[in-house]
Design a protein around this motif. Structure first.
Motif, PDB file in Angstrom:
ATOM      1  N   TYR A 161      31.755  46.611  27.451  1.00  0.00           N
ATOM      2  CA  TYR A 161      30.739  47.037  28.418  1.00  0.00           C
ATOM      3  C   TYR A 161      31.106  46.649  29.849  1.00  0.00           C
ATOM      4  O   TYR A 161      30.353  46.920  30.776  1.00  0.00           O
ATOM      5  CB  TYR A 161      29.382  46.432  28.059  1.00  0.00           C
ATOM      6  N   GLY A 162      32.225  45.952  30.019  1.00  0.00           N
ATOM      7  CA  GLY A 162      32.655  45.530  31.337  1.00  0.00           C
ATOM      8  C   GLY A 162      32.153  44.151  31.739  1.00  0.00           C
ATOM      9  O   GLY A 162      32.349  43.717  32.866  1.00  0.00           O
ATOM     10  N   ASN A 177      27.795  46.187  37.817  1.00  0.00           N
ATOM     11  CA  ASN A 177      26.647  46.935  38.336  1.00  0.00           C
ATOM     12  C   ASN A 177      26.381  48.204  37.524  1.00  0.00           C
ATOM     13  O   ASN A 177      25.251  48.662  37.438  1.00  0.00           O
ATOM     14  CB  ASN A 177      26.871  47.330  39.800  1.00  0.00           C
ATOM     15  N   GLU A 178      27.401  48.778  36.921  1.00  0.00           N
ATOM     16  CA  GLU A 178      27.277  50.044  36.204  1.00  0.00           C
ATOM     17  C   GLU A 178      26.613  49.899  34.837  1.00  0.00           C
ATOM     18  O   GLU A 178      26.237  50.889  34.222  1.00  0.00           O
ATOM     19  CB  GLU A 178      28.653  50.685  35.991  1.00  0.00           C
ATOM     20  N   LEU A 179      26.496  48.684  34.331  1.00  0.00           N
ATOM     21  CA  LEU A 179      25.936  48.457  33.008  1.00  0.00           C
ATOM     22  C   LEU A 179      24.473  48.871  32.979  1.00  0.00           C
ATOM     23  O   LEU A 179      23.677  48.412  33.790  1.00  0.00           O
ATOM     24  CB  LEU A 179      26.079  46.979  32.625  1.00  0.00           C
ATOM     25  N   GLU A 185      20.032  48.050  27.774  1.00  0.00           N
ATOM     26  CA  GLU A 185      19.884  46.689  27.270  1.00  0.00           C
ATOM     27  C   GLU A 185      21.251  46.082  26.957  1.00  0.00           C
ATOM     28  O   GLU A 185      22.140  46.769  26.472  1.00  0.00           O
ATOM     29  CB  GLU A 185      19.047  46.691  25.992  1.00  0.00           C
ATOM     30  N   TYR A 186      21.391  44.800  27.248  1.00  0.00           N
ATOM     31  CA  TYR A 186      22.604  44.079  26.878  1.00  0.00           C
ATOM     32  C   TYR A 186      22.195  42.849  26.084  1.00  0.00           C
ATOM     33  O   TYR A 186      21.271  42.129  26.471  1.00  0.00           O
ATOM     34  CB  TYR A 186      23.412  43.655  28.109  1.00  0.00           C
ATOM     35  N   ILE A 187      22.882  42.638  24.974  1.00  0.00           N
ATOM     36  CA  ILE A 187      22.627  41.484  24.116  1.00  0.00           C
ATOM     37  C   ILE A 187      23.769  40.503  24.280  1.00  0.00           C
ATOM     38  O   ILE A 187      24.928  40.836  23.997  1.00  0.00           O
ATOM     39  CB  ILE A 187      22.492  41.919  22.649  1.00  0.00           C
ATOM     40  N   PRO A 227      21.708  46.276  40.275  1.00  0.00           N
ATOM     41  CA  PRO A 227      22.187  46.503  38.912  1.00  0.00           C
ATOM     42  C   PRO A 227      21.310  47.510  38.181  1.00  0.00           C
ATOM     43  O   PRO A 227      20.111  47.592  38.428  1.00  0.00           O
ATOM     44  CB  PRO A 227      22.093  45.121  38.257  1.00  0.00           C
ATOM     45  N   LYS A 228      21.913  48.251  37.277  1.00  0.00           N
ATOM     46  CA  LYS A 228      21.191  49.249  36.492  1.00  0.00           C
ATOM     47  C   LYS A 228      20.709  48.672  35.163  1.00  0.00           C
ATOM     48  O   LYS A 228      19.937  49.307  34.467  1.00  0.00           O
ATOM     49  CB  LYS A 228      22.092  50.449  36.237  1.00  0.00           C
ATOM     50  N   LEU A 229      21.165  47.492  34.828  1.00  0.00           N
ATOM     51  CA  LEU A 229      20.752  46.841  33.587  1.00  0.00           C
ATOM     52  C   LEU A 229      19.239  46.652  33.602  1.00  0.00           C
ATOM     53  O   LEU A 229      18.680  46.182  34.589  1.00  0.00           O
ATOM     54  CB  LEU A 229      21.458  45.485  33.461  1.00  0.00           C
TER      55      LEU A 229
END
Length: 101
Positions: free
Chosen positions: A6-7, A22-24, A27-29, A51-53
């Protein structure tokens, strides 16, 4: 330093999370085994690029989280109920150090 699919940037041993891109989006786990989220991991880079998260789930193994104003851009923050240091009670959209409240 290594980067996941995911970078997101981590230490070579995977125990320290250094930076979210920033592009993520979505949702991030944060995976089990990560012990620390470094200061400013979720900051705007470059300035004024937000950020787009939208959602972050923090595993039970994270025991140190550095300051970052970037967390305020998230729609939700959840922390594993078995985390010994932090909680996010009642969907409060905050990271709370349980011991000191």
């Amino acid at each position: 330093m290594k980067t996941d699919e995911y970078g997101v940037k981590y230490s070579n041993n995977g125990r320290i999370l250094y930076e979210f891109p920033n592009e993520l989006e979505g949702e991030y786990i944060i995976p089990e085994g990560v012990k620390e989220i470094k200061k400013y991991a979720l900051e705007c880079r470059p300035y004024n690029v937000y950020p787009k998260l939208s959602s972050l789930r923090i595993s039970k193994t994270v025991v140190k989280i550095g300051h970052s104003s970037g967390y305020k851009w998230l729609d939700s923050i959840s922390i594993d109920k078995d985390n010994p240091v932090y909680d996010s009670r009642e969907d409060c959209k905050a990271i709370i150090e349980t011991k000191s409240n």
